[in-house]
Design a protein around this motif. Structure first.
Motif, PDB file in Angstrom:
ATOM      1  N   ASN A 139      -9.702 -18.821 -19.217  1.00 32.84           N
ATOM      2  CA  ASN A 139      -9.234 -20.203 -19.099  1.00 32.84           C
ATOM      3  C   ASN A 139      -7.720 -20.283 -19.299  1.00 32.84           C
ATOM      4  O   ASN A 139      -7.205 -21.079 -20.100  1.00 32.84           O
ATOM      5  CB  ASN A 139      -9.961 -21.116 -20.092  1.00 32.84           C
ATOM      6  CG  ASN A 139      -9.701 -22.597 -19.814  1.00 32.84           C
ATOM      7  OD1 ASN A 139      -9.417 -22.979 -18.678  1.00 32.84           O
ATOM      8  ND2 ASN A 139      -9.796 -23.408 -20.848  1.00 32.84           N
ATOM      9  N   ILE A 140      -6.998 -19.445 -18.562  1.00 31.35           N
ATOM     10  CA  ILE A 140      -5.530 -19.425 -18.575  1.00 31.35           C
ATOM     11  C   ILE A 140      -5.054 -19.864 -17.202  1.00 31.35           C
ATOM     12  O   ILE A 140      -5.369 -19.230 -16.188  1.00 31.35           O
ATOM     13  CB  ILE A 140      -4.998 -18.033 -18.921  1.00 31.35           C
ATOM     14  CG1 ILE A 140      -5.420 -17.648 -20.351  1.00 31.35           C
ATOM     15  CG2 ILE A 140      -3.474 -17.982 -18.770  1.00 31.35           C
ATOM     16  CD1 ILE A 140      -5.079 -16.217 -20.730  1.00 31.35           C
ATOM     17  N   ALA A 141      -4.309 -20.953 -17.156  1.00 27.38           N
ATOM     18  CA  ALA A 141      -3.818 -21.486 -15.882  1.00 27.38           C
ATOM     19  C   ALA A 141      -2.519 -20.797 -15.480  1.00 27.38           C
ATOM     20  O   ALA A 141      -1.661 -20.524 -16.324  1.00 27.38           O
ATOM     21  CB  ALA A 141      -3.592 -22.988 -16.002  1.00 27.38           C
TER      22      ALA A 141
ATOM     23  N   ASP B 255       6.621 -32.009 -13.712  1.00 24.18           N
ATOM     24  CA  ASP B 255       6.781 -31.911 -15.158  1.00 24.18           C
ATOM     25  C   ASP B 255       5.487 -31.406 -15.777  1.00 24.18           C
ATOM     26  O   ASP B 255       4.391 -31.845 -15.399  1.00 24.18           O
ATOM     27  CB  ASP B 255       7.129 -33.269 -15.771  1.00 24.18           C
ATOM     28  CG  ASP B 255       8.557 -33.699 -15.501  1.00 24.18           C
ATOM     29  OD1 ASP B 255       9.394 -32.812 -15.222  1.00 24.18           O
ATOM     30  OD2 ASP B 255       8.830 -34.916 -15.558  1.00 24.18           O
ATOM     31  N   LEU B 256       5.618 -30.496 -16.733  1.00 25.43           N
ATOM     32  CA  LEU B 256       4.480 -29.997 -17.497  1.00 25.43           C
ATOM     33  C   LEU B 256       4.801 -30.154 -18.966  1.00 25.43           C
ATOM     34  O   LEU B 256       5.941 -29.953 -19.392  1.00 25.43           O
ATOM     35  CB  LEU B 256       4.221 -28.515 -17.179  1.00 25.43           C
ATOM     36  CG  LEU B 256       3.879 -28.170 -15.731  1.00 25.43           C
ATOM     37  CD1 LEU B 256       3.828 -26.656 -15.560  1.00 25.43           C
ATOM     38  CD2 LEU B 256       2.552 -28.790 -15.328  1.00 25.43           C
ATOM     39  N   CYS B 257       3.784 -30.470 -19.755  1.00 24.45           N
ATOM     40  CA  CYS B 257       3.998 -30.731 -21.179  1.00 24.45           C
ATOM     41  C   CYS B 257       2.993 -29.944 -22.015  1.00 24.45           C
ATOM     42  O   CYS B 257       1.843 -29.748 -21.604  1.00 24.45           O
ATOM     43  CB  CYS B 257       3.862 -32.225 -21.461  1.00 24.45           C
ATOM     44  SG  CYS B 257       4.289 -32.702 -23.143  1.00 24.45           S
ATOM     45  N   ALA B 258       3.443 -29.469 -23.193  1.00 20.35           N
ATOM     46  CA  ALA B 258       2.554 -28.750 -24.098  1.00 20.35           C
ATOM     47  C   ALA B 258       3.024 -28.944 -25.532  1.00 20.35           C
ATOM     48  O   ALA B 258       4.176 -29.303 -25.792  1.00 20.35           O
ATOM     49  CB  ALA B 258       2.530 -27.256 -23.747  1.00 20.35           C
TER      50      ALA B 258
ATOM     51  N   ARG C 169      -5.794 -15.618 -26.963  1.00 14.53           N
ATOM     52  CA  ARG C 169      -7.245 -15.631 -26.752  1.00 14.53           C
ATOM     53  C   ARG C 169      -7.931 -14.607 -27.651  1.00 14.53           C
ATOM     54  O   ARG C 169      -8.994 -14.890 -28.238  1.00 14.53           O
ATOM     55  CB  ARG C 169      -7.552 -15.338 -25.282  1.00 14.53           C
ATOM     56  CG  ARG C 169      -7.205 -16.488 -24.342  1.00 14.53           C
ATOM     57  CD  ARG C 169      -8.044 -17.716 -24.638  1.00 14.53           C
ATOM     58  NE  ARG C 169      -7.838 -18.781 -23.652  1.00 14.53           N
ATOM     59  CZ  ARG C 169      -7.421 -20.005 -23.958  1.00 14.53           C
ATOM     60  NH1 ARG C 169      -7.173 -20.328 -25.222  1.00 14.53           N
ATOM     61  NH2 ARG C 169      -7.275 -20.913 -23.014  1.00 14.53           N
ATOM     62  N   GLU C 170      -7.343 -13.431 -27.809  1.00 20.32           N
ATOM     63  CA  GLU C 170      -7.947 -12.410 -28.666  1.00 20.32           C
ATOM     64  C   GLU C 170      -8.043 -12.880 -30.117  1.00 20.32           C
ATOM     65  O   GLU C 170      -8.971 -12.507 -30.846  1.00 20.32           O
ATOM     66  CB  GLU C 170      -7.126 -11.121 -28.599  1.00 20.32           C
ATOM     67  CG  GLU C 170      -7.231 -10.382 -27.278  1.00 20.32           C
ATOM     68  CD  GLU C 170      -6.238  -9.246 -27.172  1.00 20.32           C
ATOM     69  OE1 GLU C 170      -5.531  -8.973 -28.176  1.00 20.32           O
ATOM     70  OE2 GLU C 170      -6.153  -8.624 -26.095  1.00 20.32           O
ATOM     71  N   LEU C 171      -7.090 -13.708 -30.531  1.00 21.77           N
ATOM     72  CA  LEU C 171      -7.065 -14.213 -31.903  1.00 21.77           C
ATOM     73  C   LEU C 171      -7.915 -15.468 -32.079  1.00 21.77           C
ATOM     74  O   LEU C 171      -7.928 -16.058 -33.156  1.00 21.77           O
ATOM     75  CB  LEU C 171      -5.619 -14.489 -32.320  1.00 21.77           C
ATOM     76  CG  LEU C 171      -4.728 -13.244 -32.465  1.00 21.77           C
ATOM     77  CD1 LEU C 171      -3.263 -13.640 -32.586  1.00 21.77           C
ATOM     78  CD2 LEU C 171      -5.163 -12.426 -33.686  1.00 21.77           C
ATOM     79  N   GLY C 172      -8.601 -15.884 -31.018  1.00 23.67           N
ATOM     80  CA  GLY C 172      -9.548 -16.985 -31.128  1.00 23.67           C
ATOM     81  C   GLY C 172      -9.015 -18.355 -30.770  1.00 23.67           C
ATOM     82  O   GLY C 172      -9.727 -19.356 -30.938  1.00 23.67           O
ATOM     83  N   TYR C 173      -7.797 -18.427 -30.250  1.00 28.86           N
ATOM     84  CA  TYR C 173      -7.251 -19.725 -29.868  1.00 28.86           C
ATOM     85  C   TYR C 173      -8.032 -20.283 -28.675  1.00 28.86           C
ATOM     86  O   TYR C 173      -8.203 -19.607 -27.656  1.00 28.86           O
ATOM     87  CB  TYR C 173      -5.772 -19.586 -29.520  1.00 28.86           C
ATOM     88  CG  TYR C 173      -5.122 -20.862 -29.030  1.00 28.86           C
ATOM     89  CD1 TYR C 173      -4.928 -21.929 -29.891  1.00 28.86           C
ATOM     90  CD2 TYR C 173      -4.726 -20.995 -27.701  1.00 28.86           C
ATOM     91  CE1 TYR C 173      -4.346 -23.110 -29.447  1.00 28.86           C
ATOM     92  CE2 TYR C 173      -4.131 -22.162 -27.248  1.00 28.86           C
ATOM     93  CZ  TYR C 173      -3.948 -23.217 -28.128  1.00 28.86           C
ATOM     94  OH  TYR C 173      -3.370 -24.380 -27.686  1.00 28.86           O
ATOM     95  N   ALA C 174      -8.482 -21.534 -28.781  1.00 27.71           N
ATOM     96  CA  ALA C 174      -9.323 -22.126 -27.735  1.00 27.71           C
ATOM     97  C   ALA C 174      -8.629 -23.230 -26.953  1.00 27.71           C
ATOM     98  O   ALA C 174      -9.229 -23.819 -26.049  1.00 27.71           O
ATOM     99  CB  ALA C 174     -10.602 -22.672 -28.362  1.00 27.71           C
ATOM    100  N   GLY C 175      -7.371 -23.507 -27.285  1.00 28.84           N
ATOM    101  CA  GLY C 175      -6.655 -24.576 -26.598  1.00 28.84           C
ATOM    102  C   GLY C 175      -6.192 -24.170 -25.206  1.00 28.84           C
ATOM    103  O   GLY C 175      -6.452 -23.065 -24.723  1.00 28.84           O
ATOM    104  N   ASP C 176      -5.501 -25.099 -24.554  1.00 29.20           N
ATOM    105  CA  ASP C 176      -5.007 -24.849 -23.200  1.00 29.20           C
ATOM    106  C   ASP C 176      -3.843 -23.852 -23.214  1.00 29.20           C
ATOM    107  O   ASP C 176      -2.958 -23.942 -24.069  1.00 29.20           O
ATOM    108  CB  ASP C 176      -4.530 -26.155 -22.558  1.00 29.20           C
ATOM    109  CG  ASP C 176      -5.663 -27.151 -22.327  1.00 29.20           C
ATOM    110  OD1 ASP C 176      -6.823 -26.701 -22.263  1.00 29.20           O
ATOM    111  OD2 ASP C 176      -5.376 -28.357 -22.244  1.00 29.20           O
ATOM    112  N   ILE C 177      -3.850 -22.949 -22.246  1.00 29.61           N
ATOM    113  CA  ILE C 177      -2.743 -22.004 -22.059  1.00 29.61           C
ATOM    114  C   ILE C 177      -2.328 -22.040 -20.595  1.00 29.61           C
ATOM    115  O   ILE C 177      -3.167 -21.912 -19.698  1.00 29.61           O
ATOM    116  CB  ILE C 177      -3.132 -20.558 -22.435  1.00 29.61           C
ATOM    117  CG1 ILE C 177      -3.558 -20.454 -23.899  1.00 29.61           C
ATOM    118  CG2 ILE C 177      -1.959 -19.604 -22.171  1.00 29.61           C
ATOM    119  CD1 ILE C 177      -4.064 -19.067 -24.293  1.00 29.61           C
TER     120      ILE C 177
END
Length: 411
Positions: free
Chosen positions: A73-75, A99-102, A23-31
């Motif tokens: 926005n970190i699950a 099951d979880l996928c990424a 997040r600090e580096l600007g990543y906006a995707g799902d975590i």
């Protein structure tokens, strides 16, 4: 590869830091952070100190407040261990069947405490200390007069011995080496630290156990040393290191050798799987396998490096090796490699409340260890990282400002 989602397996320092740095580096995707514990990611070092003493709570240990995860926005998926990993699809299977996928999976599963080979696995009064649940069980088992045998006088064993003595336990600390910790703090500092136990009423013994004696319930009531001495005991803590949790990686076909093998970006042998923290082992550019580091700062830096690797960024400049330990009113800090070939230079004396031990090779500072002097080690880290030339005379002289030495200003 376009990365729109990252799943982090493990909520220790390395896993948490990977998420935070993304997040600090600007990543906006799902975590998503997945952890077998029901507690949100928390700090481990206090478990042997403030938490074991009862002066801290799990809320105090948390890396972040609940609202931080919402804001970032970190699950969090807690309370169920990961039982399988399919690296090709980026799918993990949880013990509850989910099951979880990424797009990217990060293995940050840390290590498991080594078991005592003599332990049959049936006794209820033998402990390890890796999790808050471990600390709760140990705290409940200790009261005034409890005869606690600690096997292993490394950082965890020594810190827990100090805390247990404070709680009123009668503590015996057994280790095969005299003194312990020489590879990580050097001989001079190791001697000082080990001798310090006597002031807390802790008995130290050089040796190994040859037998554990159980009563009819299966609990251990005595231990026999190789010298033949019998120690009557109520509780045992085993602090003989960890083994990396590589079972998931092995089953998934990743390259493993006393840790999950990663490159400088923390990418494993599979392009969509990264690994970080205690369980990761770096293969250097010349093909050598580096030693795994199992300290808090190493885990933090590892997490940041992993985040950069996921985003395709070059690694930051590596800082000097650094860790700390607290016991019986003294604060130890170490930077660099105390076991490297070098000359020992003291600033102050082991009789003082605070002092510094430098390790110097010619004009190069290779390491420093301090008792109750964090500022000195902070300066030493900067000197080591910059390769600033120093002299033994300046390092030994308390009138010389170490901060000036970081700028190459000698006496």
């Amino acid at each position: 590869m376009n990365v729109s989602s990252v799943l982090i397996a493990g909520g220790g320092m390395a896993g948490f830091q990977t998420a935070s740095s993304l997040r600090e580096l600007g990543y906006a995707g799902d975590i998503t952070i997945v952890d077998a514990s029901t507690a949100p990611p928390y700090d481990r070092p206090p478990l042997s100190k403030d938490y074991l003493l009862g002066s801290s709570t799990i809320e105090h240990l948390a890396f972040a407040k609940p609202e931080w995860y919402v804001e970032k926005n970190i699950a969090l998926v807690l309370g169920s261990a990961i039982t399988a990993l399919d690296p090709d699809s980026g799918t993990v299977t949880l013990a509850n069947g989910r099951d979880l996928c990424a797009d990217v999976v990060v293995l940050a599963l840390g290590g498991a405490a080594r078991k005592l080979p003599l332990d049959t696995g049936t006794a209820s009064n033998i402990h390890t200390l890796r999790t808050v649940e471990d600390a709760n069980a140990l705290h409940a088992a200790i009261s005034v007069g409890t005869r606690l045998l600690i096997v292993g006088a490394g950082l965890i064993g020594a810190e827990t011995a100090s805390s247990a003595a404070t709680l009123g336990a009668t503590v015996t600390l057994v280790d095969p080496f005299e003194p312990p910790l020489v590879p990580v703090v050097g001989l001079d500092m190791a001697r000082y630290l080990h001798a310090h136990h006597a002031g807390s009423g802790i008995r130290t013994i050089q040796g190994s156990l040859t037998q554990l004696i159980a009563d009819d319930s299966g609990d251990y009531v005595a231990a026999v040393l190789e010298s033949g001495e019998r120690l009557d005991i109520d509780q045992i803590l085993v602090g003989i290191g960890i083994t990396p949790n590589t079972q998931l990686a092995v089953a998934a076909g990743l390259e493993v050798d006393n840790g999950v093998i990663v490159d400088s970006n923390h990418r494993t042998s599979h392009p969509r799987v990264f690994s970080t923290g205690d369980m990761a082992r770096t293969r250097t550019a010349d093909g050598e396998l580096a030693r795994r580091n199992e300290h808090w700062e190493s885990a933090r830096l590892s997490g940041t490096a992993t985040a950069r690797g996921i985003l395709g960024l070059e690694p930051d400049h590596a800082d000097s090796h650094w860790f700390w330990s607290d016991r019986a009113g003294i604060h130890l800090e170490v930077a660099g490699d105390m076991s490297a070939a070098a000359e020992s230079v003291f600033r102050g004396s082991t009789q003082d409340d605070s002092f510094v031990l430098f390790r110097v090779n010619g004009s190069t500072l290779v390491a420093a260890a301090s008792i109750n002097d964090s500022m000195a080690v902070r300066a030493a880290r900067r000197i080591i990282a910059a390769g600033t030339a120093v002299t033994a005379a300046d390092l030994a002289n308390p009138a010389v400002n170490l901060k000036k030495l970081t700028r190459g200003i000698a006496s």
